[in-house]
Design a protein around this motif. Structure first.
Motif, short mmCIF file in Angstrom:
data_model
loop_
_atom_site.label_atom_id
_atom_site.label_comp_id
_atom_site.label_asym_id
_atom_site.label_seq_id
_atom_site.Cartn_x
_atom_site.Cartn_y
_atom_site.Cartn_z
N THR A 80 102.05 4.53 77.52
CA THR A 80 100.91 3.80 78.09
C THR A 80 99.60 4.10 77.38
O THR A 80 98.65 3.34 77.50
CB THR A 80 100.72 4.19 79.57
N ASP A 82 97.37 5.91 78.27
CA ASP A 82 96.25 5.83 79.22
C ASP A 82 95.41 7.09 79.32
O ASP A 82 94.37 7.08 80.00
CB ASP A 82 96.74 5.39 80.62
N VAL A 89 92.53 0.03 80.21
CA VAL A 89 93.54 0.07 81.27
C VAL A 89 94.60 -1.00 81.07
O VAL A 89 95.78 -0.82 81.41
CB VAL A 89 92.85 -0.10 82.65
N ALA A 92 98.00 0.03 79.66
CA ALA A 92 98.94 0.64 80.60
C ALA A 92 99.62 -0.43 81.45
O ALA A 92 100.82 -0.34 81.75
CB ALA A 92 98.23 1.66 81.48
N PRO A 112 101.53 4.83 85.61
CA PRO A 112 100.53 5.41 84.72
C PRO A 112 99.90 6.68 85.28
O PRO A 112 99.86 6.87 86.50
CB PRO A 112 99.49 4.29 84.58
N ARG A 114 96.60 8.14 84.30
CA ARG A 114 95.17 8.06 84.60
C ARG A 114 94.98 7.32 85.91
O ARG A 114 95.58 6.27 86.14
CB ARG A 114 94.44 7.35 83.46
N ALA A 117 94.18 3.61 85.77
CA ALA A 117 95.30 2.76 85.36
C ALA A 117 96.33 2.62 86.48
O ALA A 117 96.88 1.54 86.71
CB ALA A 117 95.96 3.35 84.11
#
Length: 425
Positions: A80, A82, A89, A92, A112, A114, A117
């Motif tokens: 991803t 991320d 974003v 992701a 994901p 983060r 995300a």
């Protein structure tokens, strides 16, 4: 005669081909576990390793019983990115959608990672009616709050590890223990410029003030920062005695090196501190990470005897990957697969609605305690008692080892101060 013989032969072969499929044992389709993870970062690769360890163990035992049919698990992973600075974003989200549409994932596990995300992915999971269990990162309280506020839309989303508010509670209880033991009461907060860290830093500061602490400052550092010296100097000038560090970027190891070189008389406490969580931290910092505390969210990510599962997992992870469990996503990712297996077998199907109901009824003893989900928010239920809920784990680097020091129910040692702080005791 020759032509007649060939004719008979062709008829027999054709009959065999028509009949063979019905008499043949065809292997059941595997259950696809889609893992959207930032593979170049700790909270991505530790989650992947936890997932793969559990999948290998379950497959070696015959797989998952789905309504009387044994089915193997198969991992499909997409990076991803991320946790990388500057990555949008949307990347992701594309990874999640690709896992669902192209890889035909039956379930999404891992990320994901983060928070931003993961929150953005929730409507996507709802659209495709895919059950998801986040296992690494995603500390924002907003995640489970959204499930509670709009259950019908977000009921597909579960989180099997602690979140920021719970972590703040655990951190604050540990800080109160430090204050009572050593008389330290001046807190300086240093956080990464990401949603969960900013929010947690503010919450921690507000609670600390109410509990009689002096909060002498807050510094926010952009992701990728390579020099923390000005923030440390500011902390020193304010008379800080404890540094609350909330960062998942690997550059946080630089902060600890600078802290050690300055001999700053303030105990570093990694509320979330990716660099310090890893077994290689001591060697990487040449011992300058000594005395740093780190919160690895769940028991099992550092050695303890929380449950009979804990060291069994710890040793199996170490044997398989050649390194001890590395970060907050290790034990939770491992347990997510076992929890999903348990739910699917009780549901007897992969159908989302039935699996959601089964997950809401989960009551399973695991690596970091008794695993149950709040049926309204789908957040794992925490506790300091592993017999009652999911137990966190805070350790301190002592003589090159990660020693669990909190909560007391699973502690393997006591907190100690750096030599240059002895006069503070």
């Amino acid at each position: 005669m020759k032509k007649s013989g060939w004719g008979v032969w062709i008829v027999l072969v054709a009959a065999f081909l028509m009949l063979a499929p019905s008499g043949r044992v065809v292997a059941a389709e595997p259950i696809i576990i889609g893992c959207p993870l930032p593979t170049a970062f700790l909270y991505g690769w530790d989650a992947e390793r936890g997932v793969r360890l559990a999948v290998d163990e379950i497959n070696a035992q015959g797989g998952v019983d789905v309504g009387g049919e044994k089915r193997m698990l198969k991992v499909e992973l997409i990076d991803t990115r991320d946790l990388e600075p500057g990555v949008p974003v949307s990347e992701a989200l594309l990874a999640v959608e690709k896992l669902i549409l192209e890889k035909k994932a039956d379930f999404i596990v891992g990320g994901p990672v983060r928070s931003e995300a993961a929150l953005a992915a929730m409507p996507l999971l709802s659209k495709h009616r895919k059950v998801s269990i986040v296992t690494s990162g995603v500390l924002s309280p907003k995640y489970h709050a959204m499930v509670a506020q709009d259950y019908d839309k977000y009921k597909y989303c579960f989180r099997i590890h602690g979140e920021a508010k719970q972590l703040v509670t655990e951190i604050m209880d540990c800080l109160e223990h430090i204050k009572a033991t050593f008389g330290l009461n001046n807190l300086f907060i240093m956080v990464q410029d990401v949603a969960h860290a900013r929010a947690a830093g503010k919450i921690l500061g507000d609670i600390a003030l109410k509990k009689g602490w002096t909060v002498s400052g807050t510094e926010i550092f952009p992701t990728g920062t390579g020099d923390f010296s000005m923030g440390l100097i500011k902390a020193q000038k304010t008379g800080a005695q404890v540094l609350s560090l909330w960062m998942d970027m690997p550059e946080s190891s630089i902060l600890l090196k600078q802290w050690y070189d300055m001999q700053l008389p303030a105990l570093p406490f990694g509320s979330t501190l990716a660099a310090a969580e890893q077994p290689g931290f001591w060697k990487a910092t040449e011992g300058k990470g000594a005395y740093c505390l780190a919160n690895v969210v769940n028991a099992g990510n550092a050695p303890s005897n929380a449950t009979p599962w804990t060291m069994k997992f710890y040793d199996a992870y170490t044997q398989k990957w050649g390194i001890e469990p590395e970060g907050l996503g290790s034990s939770s990712s491992y347990m997510a697969i076992y929890t999903l297996k348990d739910a699917v077998e009780r549901a007897g199907t992969l159908e989302s609605g039935a699996v959601i109901t089964a997950l809401e009824q989960t009551d399973l003893m695991g690596v970091y305690g008794r695993l149950r989900f709040d049926p309204k928010s789908h957040q794992v239920i925490p506790s300091y008692d592993p017999q009652e809920g999911a137990v966190g784990s805070i350790f301190q680097w002592q003589d090159g080892k990660r020693v669990v020091v909190f909560p007391e129910s699973i502690a393997m040692g006591k907190i100690i101060l750096p030599p240059w702080m002895k006069m503070k005791q």
